[in-house]
Design a protein around this motif. Structure first.
Motif, short mmCIF file in Angstrom:
data_model
loop_
_atom_site.label_atom_id
_atom_site.label_comp_id
_atom_site.label_asym_id
_atom_site.label_seq_id
_atom_site.Cartn_x
_atom_site.Cartn_y
_atom_site.Cartn_z
N CYS A 152 -7.72 -4.00 -3.08
CA CYS A 152 -7.69 -4.73 -4.36
C CYS A 152 -6.73 -5.73 -4.44
CB CYS A 152 -7.77 -3.83 -5.48
SG CYS A 152 -7.70 -4.70 -7.27
N GLY A 153 -5.40 -5.18 -4.22
CA GLY A 153 -4.34 -6.09 -4.35
C GLY A 153 -3.25 -5.40 -5.06
N PHE A 154 -2.29 -6.20 -5.43
CA PHE A 154 -0.98 -5.74 -6.17
C PHE A 154 -0.39 -6.66 -6.85
CE2 PHE A 154 3.30 -4.64 -6.69
CZ PHE A 154 3.30 -3.05 -6.87
N PRO A 155 -0.19 -6.64 -8.10
CA PRO A 155 -0.54 -5.38 -9.17
C PRO A 155 -2.01 -5.29 -9.16
CG PRO A 155 1.40 -6.61 -10.12
CD PRO A 155 0.60 -7.56 -8.94
N ARG A 156 -2.24 -4.00 -9.43
CA ARG A 156 -3.78 -3.61 -9.62
C ARG A 156 -4.77 -4.53 -10.56
NH1 ARG A 156 -5.48 2.67 -10.27
NH2 ARG A 156 -4.57 2.73 -8.11
N GLU A 157 -4.02 -4.43 -11.78
CA GLU A 157 -4.71 -5.02 -12.92
C GLU A 157 -5.07 -6.66 -12.61
OE1 GLU A 157 -6.86 -3.61 -15.03
OE2 GLU A 157 -6.22 -1.57 -14.03
N SER A 158 -4.03 -7.10 -12.21
CA SER A 158 -3.98 -8.61 -11.99
C SER A 158 -4.65 -9.11 -11.03
CB SER A 158 -2.45 -9.15 -11.76
OG SER A 158 -1.55 -8.95 -12.87
N SER A 159 -4.70 -8.39 -9.76
CA SER A 159 -5.54 -8.53 -8.98
C SER A 159 -7.02 -8.32 -8.95
CB SER A 159 -5.12 -7.87 -7.60
OG SER A 159 -5.18 -6.58 -7.55
N VAL A 183 0.67 -1.33 0.07
CA VAL A 183 0.03 0.04 -0.06
C VAL A 183 0.75 1.33 0.24
CG1 VAL A 183 -1.75 1.29 1.27
CG2 VAL A 183 -1.88 -1.31 1.26
N VAL A 184 2.00 1.47 0.87
CA VAL A 184 2.79 2.64 1.03
C VAL A 184 3.44 2.91 -0.38
CG1 VAL A 184 4.97 3.25 1.98
CG2 VAL A 184 3.06 2.09 3.39
N ASP A 185 3.88 1.72 -1.09
CA ASP A 185 4.84 1.65 -2.20
C ASP A 185 3.71 2.22 -3.57
OD1 ASP A 185 7.07 0.87 -1.18
OD2 ASP A 185 6.80 -1.23 -1.88
N MET A 186 2.59 1.74 -3.28
CA MET A 186 1.68 2.34 -4.46
C MET A 186 1.14 3.75 -4.33
SD MET A 186 -1.96 2.75 -4.91
CE MET A 186 -2.96 3.30 -6.25
N ILE A 187 0.72 3.86 -3.12
CA ILE A 187 0.21 5.38 -2.65
C ILE A 187 1.39 6.26 -3.03
CG2 ILE A 187 -0.46 6.95 -1.04
CD1 ILE A 187 -2.36 4.71 -0.09
N GLU A 217 3.88 6.19 -5.09
CA GLU A 217 4.18 6.37 -6.48
C GLU A 217 3.06 7.20 -7.05
OE1 GLU A 217 4.70 3.96 -10.64
OE2 GLU A 217 4.44 2.95 -8.69
N ALA A 218 1.85 7.09 -6.62
CA ALA A 218 0.68 7.82 -7.42
C ALA A 218 0.82 9.34 -6.81
CB ALA A 218 -0.64 6.93 -6.91
N VAL A 219 0.76 9.47 -5.60
CA VAL A 219 1.02 10.96 -5.24
C VAL A 219 2.22 11.65 -5.86
CG1 VAL A 219 1.30 12.27 -3.08
CG2 VAL A 219 -0.12 10.27 -2.98
N ARG A 220 3.11 11.06 -5.88
CA ARG A 220 4.50 11.77 -6.52
C ARG A 220 3.91 12.15 -7.85
NH1 ARG A 220 9.39 8.51 -3.99
NH2 ARG A 220 9.57 9.63 -2.09
N SER A 221 3.17 11.43 -8.62
CA SER A 221 2.78 11.92 -10.13
C SER A 221 2.08 13.09 -10.16
CB SER A 221 1.95 10.63 -10.60
OG SER A 221 0.60 10.48 -10.21
N PHE A 222 1.51 13.49 -9.12
CA PHE A 222 0.80 15.12 -9.27
C PHE A 222 0.64 15.81 -7.97
CE2 PHE A 222 -2.40 11.23 -7.89
CZ PHE A 222 -2.22 11.82 -6.46
N LYS A 227 -6.86 8.62 -9.34
CA LYS A 227 -5.62 7.86 -9.25
C LYS A 227 -5.06 6.85 -8.16
CE LYS A 227 -1.11 7.92 -11.28
NZ LYS A 227 -0.91 7.74 -12.76
N LEU A 228 -5.89 6.91 -7.22
CA LEU A 228 -5.62 6.05 -5.90
C LEU A 228 -6.50 4.70 -5.93
CD1 LEU A 228 -4.93 8.55 -3.06
CD2 LEU A 228 -3.18 7.58 -4.32
N HIS A 229 -7.64 5.01 -6.51
CA HIS A 229 -8.56 3.91 -6.20
C HIS A 229 -8.46 2.91 -7.38
CE1 HIS A 229 -12.07 1.74 -5.19
NE2 HIS A 229 -12.29 1.88 -6.50
#
Length: 461
Positions: free
Chosen positions: A376-383, A316-320, A322-327, A368-370
């Motif tokens: 959901c899981g990780f990676p998002r699309e696979s889970s 969760v930490v890694d995904m959020i 990465e997402a937050v740093r994009s905007f 971006k976050l949801h």
């Protein structure tokens, strides 16, 4: 006694109608006044008397509470488009007439609602009426903020509106809500509980761990349903009252539509934006609370040291991050999680702070976050693909963003967990857990039982 300058609603409506004529378009009218303090649960119950849909929201620190009655405007998109909602809200604000001397508080025109967990999910019987994203601007909105109370009245005015009749109707309903009879909360009594296919759900956990071991995915979040029945129609006001008293550090919400109410107390903030300052939360990894201080500390320390839960939290930490740093810029995230205590559970918690880049809004961040790896899981699309193919539960708004935003796109969204969908004398409760490589089906099953507890107790169990 609060001394405020009275705002004549009929005069405001007349001015708005002139604008409607000039622009050849309806005008969105919003008028805010300060009122004597009123208990928000009482106001929610008073909404029964005018038989209109109701909304409730309380921040995790309980310093801000909203109660909405009625529907001045509904934004409904079957395709759950974040960007369409953003553009429709901008257009609505362009054709508005807002009178708000108290905009330093959380007042004025505010939209409340939610998105689906999966926009591609086909809504069937359970979530009928909750398809797509839906955001409602209440006709009457009670705001309690910084120990002060405000009432915002919102309505559409058209070129041909009968202003005298419209004003009289608003004043009558407002007085009924503020000064009329407020039905007392009724005690709810559960008479039946039914777990939906627990054995099949445990088999699904095994199937998920197999997929993970085959390196198809790292983590999959699986959810299940508990059905209950009451001896009579459930009083959601009573449920909210119990949640407020027992679920500290949680966002408490209710979104009612045609006598069906999605209600819950979630500890998980998705994102808050206030004057371009962004606040988010990484919340994953769960342990029970202890019966004694010593036992509680032991469970907490075990959680902090447990590698399975730490790995789940780090996804969760890694995904959020990465997402937050994009905007956003100036992103601040601690290196290590801390414990986040609730009445029945404790979680691993990592806060996130940042400054949102110019041009981005709260809705852009939510999109971006949801869904996060916590739901959901990780990676998002696979889970997500695994959930779509194998999970039998119709998730609807469970595990999805629910919250509010104001005219400036300031607002807050939480993740709709620890929740139930209440319809008449029946309710469905939802709970999930993160499945990783070494997950044990029985342990995960017991974790969901613990997660059912807050809502089960609030509903009368």
């Amino acid at each position: 006694m609060i001394e405020t300058k009275e705002i004549k609603i009929d005069g405001v409506l007349q001015s708005a109608q002139k604008q409607s004529i000039d622009k050849s378009a309806p005008t969105f009218v919003s008028v805010t006044e300060q009122i004597e303090w009123i208990d928000p649960i009482d106001f929610f119950q008073a909404g029964k008397t005018i038989e209109e849909n109701r909304i409730y929201w309380s921040s995790a620190d309980q310093k801000t509470q909203f109660v909405g009655i009625g529907e001045a405007k509904l934004f409904h998109d079957h395709d759950a488009s974040y960007q369409d909602l953003k553009e429709k809200w901008k257009q609505t604000m362009k054709n508005s007439w807002i009178v708000n001397p108290y905009d330093q508080y959380k007042t004025g025109p505010i939209a409340f609602g939610g998105f689906p967990f999966d926009a591609k999910e086909k809504v069937e019987e359970l979530w009928e009426g909750f398809n797509g994203n839906q955001f409602r601007v209440p006709t009457f909105l009670l705001t309690i903020d910084k120990n002060k109370s405000f009432l915002t009245t919102t309505v559409y005015v058209e070129q041909g509106s009968k202003i005298d009749q419209l004003a009289a109707d608003l004043i009558t309903r407002k007085n009924q809500l503020l000064h009329g009879h407020k039905p007392a909360c009724q005690k709810n009594q559960i008479v039946l509980k039914h777990e939906v296919d627990p054995a099949e759900w445990k088999k699904l956990v095994t199937k998920a761990t197999t997929a993970i071991n085959l390196q198809q995915v790292d983590k999959i979040v699986l959810a299940r349903e508990l059905q209950i029945e009451f001896d009579e129609v459930c009083d959601t006001g009573q449920v909210l009252d119990r949640l407020q008293k027992t679920q500290k550090n949680s966002f408490i919400f209710a979104w009612e539509k045609d006598h069906v109410c999605f209600i819950g107390a979630t500890p998980e903030r998705l994102v808050k934006v206030d004057n371009q300052q962004l606040f988010s939360t990484c919340l994953a990894g769960t342990a029970p609370r202890g019966k004694t201080k010593e036992e509680d500390n032991y469970f907490g320390e075990q959680l902090l040291q447990d590698q399975k839960n730490r790995n789940e939290h780090q996804f969760v930490v890694d995904m959020i991050k990465e997402a937050v740093r994009s905007f956003a810029k100036y992103v601040k995230i601690p290196e290590e999680p801390v414990l986040y205590p609730l009445k029945n559970l404790q979680h691993l918690f990592t806060p996130v702070e940042a400054e949102l880049d110019e041009g981005y809004t709260l809705l852009d961040v939510v999109e971006k976050l949801h869904p996060t790896p916590a739901l959901c899981g990780f990676p998002r699309e696979s889970s997500l693909a695994f959930i779509r193919e194998f999970e039998q539960l119709e998730r609807g708004w469970y595990g999805a963003p629910i919250g509010w935003f104001d005219q400036h796109f300031d607002g807050e969204f939480a993740v709709a967990i620890r929740s139930a969908l209440v319809s008449g004398d029946k309710a469905s409760l939802f709970a999930g857990c993160g499945v990783v490589q070494d997950s044990d089906p029985e342990i995960e099953y017991q974790e969901t039982n613990i997660k059912f507890t807050p809502m089960l107790q609030a509903l009368g169990g």
